[in-house]
Design a protein around this motif. Structure first.
Motif, short mmCIF file in Angstrom:
data_model
loop_
_atom_site.label_atom_id
_atom_site.label_comp_id
_atom_site.label_asym_id
_atom_site.label_seq_id
_atom_site.Cartn_x
_atom_site.Cartn_y
_atom_site.Cartn_z
N SER A 1 0.79 -1.12 0.01
CA SER A 1 0.02 -0.06 -0.10
C SER A 1 1.07 1.24 -0.02
O SER A 1 2.09 1.12 0.26
N GLY A 2 0.08 2.32 -0.34
CA GLY A 2 0.98 3.52 -0.16
C GLY A 2 0.48 4.27 0.85
O GLY A 2 -0.68 4.45 1.63
N GLY A 3 1.80 4.94 1.63
CA GLY A 3 1.43 5.54 2.90
C GLY A 3 0.95 7.03 3.01
O GLY A 3 1.91 7.55 2.16
N VAL A 4 0.03 7.34 3.57
CA VAL A 4 -0.09 8.84 3.66
C VAL A 4 0.05 9.29 5.31
O VAL A 4 0.12 10.61 5.31
N ASN A 5 0.26 8.29 5.90
CA ASN A 5 0.64 8.89 7.56
C ASN A 5 2.18 9.36 7.48
O ASN A 5 2.83 8.71 7.05
N THR B 1 -4.79 3.16 -11.51
CA THR B 1 -3.92 4.08 -11.44
C THR B 1 -3.24 4.36 -10.13
O THR B 1 -4.06 4.27 -9.17
N PHE B 2 -2.12 4.53 -9.72
CA PHE B 2 -1.51 5.22 -8.47
C PHE B 2 -2.17 6.45 -8.04
O PHE B 2 -2.65 7.32 -9.00
N GLU B 3 -2.37 6.65 -6.86
CA GLU B 3 -2.83 8.13 -6.61
C GLU B 3 -2.28 9.46 -6.94
O GLU B 3 -1.06 9.30 -7.01
N THR B 4 -2.79 10.28 -7.32
CA THR B 4 -2.20 11.62 -7.41
C THR B 4 -1.96 12.24 -6.23
O THR B 4 -2.23 11.79 -4.82
N GLY C 1 -3.71 13.16 -0.47
CA GLY C 1 -3.95 13.90 0.40
C GLY C 1 -5.40 13.93 1.09
O GLY C 1 -5.50 13.76 2.10
N LEU C 2 -6.41 13.49 0.03
CA LEU C 2 -7.77 13.44 0.43
C LEU C 2 -7.85 11.96 1.25
O LEU C 2 -8.49 11.92 2.21
N VAL C 3 -7.00 11.02 0.94
CA VAL C 3 -7.04 9.77 1.55
C VAL C 3 -6.65 10.04 3.18
O VAL C 3 -7.26 9.60 4.14
N ARG C 4 -5.75 10.90 3.38
CA ARG C 4 -5.40 11.06 4.78
C ARG C 4 -6.59 12.18 5.42
O ARG C 4 -6.68 11.83 6.51
N GLU D 1 2.53 17.38 -0.70
CA GLU D 1 3.87 17.80 -0.73
C GLU D 1 4.77 16.98 -1.40
O GLU D 1 5.94 17.06 -1.34
N ILE D 2 4.29 15.68 -1.64
CA ILE D 2 5.31 14.59 -2.20
C ILE D 2 4.79 14.22 -3.49
O ILE D 2 3.44 13.91 -3.93
N ALA D 3 5.82 14.52 -4.55
CA ALA D 3 5.13 14.21 -6.09
C ALA D 3 6.30 13.23 -6.30
O ALA D 3 7.18 13.75 -7.53
N ILE D 4 6.55 12.20 -5.90
CA ILE D 4 7.65 11.28 -6.40
C ILE D 4 6.89 10.33 -7.25
O ILE D 4 5.83 9.40 -6.97
#
Length: 271
Positions: free
Chosen positions: A112-116, A189-192, A197-200, A238-241
Motif C-alpha cells: 500500500s501507499g502510505g499517507v501517514n 492508477t496510483f493516486e495523485t 492528501g484526500l485519503v489522509r 507535498e510529495i510528488a515522487i
C-alpha cells in the motif's frame, strides 16, 4: 452461486490431506512467503471450476496446500482485483470457497501507499480498520442466507486478538510495527498527490487497490481476518515522487523477512 462454490470445493478437497486452519492471501511482491510452506501441494487456478485467472505481475495464480510451523494451511498465490475487470462476485469468490472448505481464519497481505507522515517505505502496518471507497459493494444484490446475514456487523472487521498478538510478537522480536486504517480504491492508477492528501483527510493511513472486498465477504461468513500491509511508497500534496509497479514490488521484497517472521509467528500461535 452455491453450486459454483460446491464445484470448486469438491475439486480442491481431495488435495487437502488435513483440514487447513488458515488461508493466507499473498499480495503484490509478497510471494516469497510461498517458500516457507513445507510439503507443498500445488493447485493451479486454471484447473479449479469457476475460479477466475489472475492477470497481474507478481500474482502466480495457484493455491498451495502445506504446512508452516507445523500448521496446515492453504495459500493463495495471486489474488483478483476489481480493476482487472472482474465483478465483485468474482473478486471474492475464493473467500466463499475457503469457507466452504471449513477454513475459519484469513491472513491477508498487501502493498500500500502510505499517507501517514510517521510512515516510511518498508514499514509493516497491521491494519486495524478500513474505509471502503470502491465503486461497487461485494454484498450488493440478493443475499444468500446460507452464506451469511443480509446486514453484516463490521465493528471489528480485523480480529483484535490477532492484531494484539502480532504487535506484541513484533515488539518481542525487535520488529517495529505500525497500526493503521487502510482505504480501498478501485485503481489501477496510483493516486495523485492530491488524492493521497484526500485519503489522509478522510482518516486513512494507507491506501491500496485490494483487500477490502475480501474482508467484507469473509466477515459476511463469520471468518476471522488479519491483514498486514507493506508500505511501498509515500504520497501527499507535498510529495510528488513517481511510483511504478516495479518499485512497489522491490520495496515489498525488501520488507519480506520481517513479514515472514510475523506471519509465521501468528500461524504458530494458533490464535
Amino acid at each position: 452461486m452455491l453450486e459454483k462454490i460446491k464445484e470448486a470445493v469438491e475439486y480442491i478437497r481431495p488435495f487437502l490431506t488435513e483440514q487447513p486452519e488458515f488461508v493466507v492471501v499473498l499480495g503484490s511482491g509478497l510471494g516469497k512467503l510461498q517458500n516457507e510452506v513445507q510439503d507443498k501441494v500445488i493447485i493451479d487456478y486454471k484447473n479449479i471450476p469457476n475460479f477466475p485467472q489472475t492477470t497481474v505481475e507478481g500474482h502466480k495464480g495457484r493455491l498451495i496446500f502445506g504446512k508452516i510451523e507445523g500448521k496446515p494451511l492453504l495459500m493463495m498465490a495471486g489474488r483478483f482485483h476489481y480493476y482487472e475487470g472482474y465483478s465483485m462476485e468474482e473478486v471474492t469468490f475464493p473467500m466463499r470457497v475457503f469457507k466452504g472448505l471449513g477454513i475459519e481464519k484469513v491472513i491477508l497481505s498487501n502493498a500500500s501507499g502510505g499517507v501517514n507522515p510517521n510512515y516510511e517505505v518498508g514499514d509493516a502496518v497491521v491494519i486495524s480498520d478500513h474505509i471502503n471507497m470502491m465503486p461497487e459493494h461485494p454484498l450488493r444484490g440478493k443475499n444468500i442466507d446460507e452464506l451469511g446475514p443480509r446486514f453484516v456487523d463490521m465493528s471489528e472487521a480485523y480480529d483484535k486478538k490477532m492484531r494484539e498478538f502480532v504487535v506484541d510478537f513484533g515488539n518481542k522480536n525487535g520488529i517495529e510495527i505500525k497500526q493503521g486504517v487502510y482505504m480501498g480504491l478501485q485503481g489501477p492508477t496510483f493516486e495523485t498527490p492530491s488524492e493521497y492528501g484526500l485519503v489522509r483527510i478522510l482518516g486513512a493511513d494507507c491506501v491500496g487497490m485490494s483487500t477490502v472486498p475480501e474482508v467484507i465477504v469473509a466477515r459476511h461468513m463469520g471468518m476471522r481476518v488479519f491483514c498486514i500491509s507493506v508500505i511501498t511508497d509515500l504520497g501527499g500534496p507535498e510529495i510528488a515522487i513517481p511510483v511504478s509497479h516495479e518499485e512497489v514490488l522491490n520495496a515489498a521484497n525488501k520488507a519480506m523477512p520481517k513479514i515472514i517472521t510475523l506471519v509465521k509467528g501468528l500461524i504458530e500461535s494458533g490464535i
